[in-house]
Enzyme design. Structure first.
Site, short mmCIF file in Angstrom:
data_model
loop_
_atom_site.label_atom_id
_atom_site.label_comp_id
_atom_site.label_asym_id
_atom_site.label_seq_id
_atom_site.Cartn_x
_atom_site.Cartn_y
_atom_site.Cartn_z
N GLY A 296 0.81 -1.22 0.00
CA GLY A 296 0.00 0.00 0.00
C GLY A 296 0.84 1.27 0.00
O GLY A 296 2.02 1.22 -0.33
N ALA A 297 0.19 2.40 0.37
CA ALA A 297 0.80 3.73 0.20
C ALA A 297 1.28 3.84 -1.26
O ALA A 297 2.45 4.09 -1.54
CB ALA A 297 1.92 3.98 1.20
N HIS B 17 4.13 1.48 -8.11
CA HIS B 17 3.14 0.41 -8.01
C HIS B 17 2.22 0.40 -9.23
O HIS B 17 1.88 -0.65 -9.78
CB HIS B 17 2.26 0.60 -6.76
CG HIS B 17 3.00 0.55 -5.46
ND1 HIS B 17 3.15 1.64 -4.64
CD2 HIS B 17 3.61 -0.48 -4.82
CE1 HIS B 17 3.81 1.29 -3.56
NE2 HIS B 17 4.12 0.01 -3.64
#
Ligand code: AMP
Length: 281
Positions: free
Chosen positions: A31-32, A37
């Site tokens: 995440g973040a 990503h």
């Protein structure tokens, strides 16, 4: 986009999609989310019918409790971002779902996890292997996507997938960088404005090392990179190694065959950053 919290539900859903002949691409994350990503999501979307992202801050890969506690968690912005990028399914388990019992499995990677990240973060790759095997069992993708930014992780995961004989293709994606060259990382938001500014010296120095290349010995280049970065009062090098891209063993001479990768870990204040550069062979 569908969000799943339970492994049985997402597993059933994916099993029926696979029966319909759909190709499943999987992007594991903590995440973040940032553009690094998202580049993995785009790669998966290009090569598969369905893209699944997992978001789970895996406690077993953290050897430092403070790092785990301070790891950024931004689910409220991660989910809309994934939706916008066309992700099909997100798996967001909690710790109980992933580790109903403590995971006592111990993995062995020969010398691959004895150096660099493995040396400075004991147990890190064992934790990664625990979570990745669980996630692969749950998602059973055709392809899984990993960033070259975490180069040693990529090599260890390829070995893990081979050793376990999982029918999964591991796809590696290039490092996505900020405008000043800093490798994108979820940890970058923890940098103070001053640290953030100075952190650009890391990629700049790696690039200069690549340009210097074989005109000086690997040992001298190692020292030059370390000294240059350590001269900056905001930065402290933990290691810089020039390694063979298959064995991860240090390269003593440029004449050795094989691709060489310079891998670095640097503290900017309390924030630990990693990066790497591939030398021309
Ligand atoms: P993380 O959420 O840090 O565990 O990262 C999840 C995946 O994204 C890993 O395969 C990372 O290597 C990849 N990744 C993280 N940062 C970048 C980046 N700057 N460029 C490309 N891939 C990245």
């Amino acid at each position: 986009m569908e969000v799943f919290h339970h492994r049985r539900e997402i597993n059933q859903h994916i099993t029926s999609l696979k029966k319909e002949g759909k190709a499943i691409g999987f992007v594991p994350t903590m995440g973040a989310l940032h553009d690094g990503h998202i580049s993995l999501v785009h790669a998966s979307k290009q090569q598969n019918d369905i893209t699944v992202v997992s978001i789970f801050v895996n406690p077993t890969q953290f050897n430092n409790k403070e790092d785990l506690a301070k790891y950024p968690r931004t689910l409220q912005t991660d989910l809309p971002l994934l939706e916008k990028e066309g992700c099909d399914m997100v798996f967001v388990p909690d710790e109980k779902e992933m580790y109903p019992e403590p995971d006592l499995r111990v993995f062995s990677f020969g010398n691959l996890d004895k150096v660099m990240e493995g040396k400075y973060r004991p147990g890190h790759f064992n934790g990664i292997a625990q979570v990745v095997t669980k996630l692969i069992d749950i998602i059973s993708p055709h392809r899984a996507y990993f960033g070259f930014k975490d180069f040693q992780q990529l090599i260890v995961i390829k070995k893990l997938i081979d050793d376990c004989q999982y029918p999964v293709e591991i796809v590696s994606c290039p490092i996505v960088r900020e405008a000043d060259g800093l490798a994108m990382s979820s940890r970058n938001i923890r940098l103070s404005p001053e640290e953030r500014k100075h952190a650009a010296l890391i990629p700049k120095t790696l690039l200069r090392a690549k340009q210097t290349g074989t005109s000086v010995s690997p040992a001298r280049l190692k020292k030059a990179v370390t000294d240059t970065i350590n001269k900056d009062p905001h930065l402290q090098v933990e290691y810089f190694e020039i390694v063979d891209d298959k064995t991860l063993q240090p390269v003593n001479s440029w004449d050795q065959t094989g691709v060489k990768v310079g891998c670095i870990a640097v503290y900017a204040g309390n924030v630990r950053l990693i990066d790497n550069i591939t030398f021309n062979s």
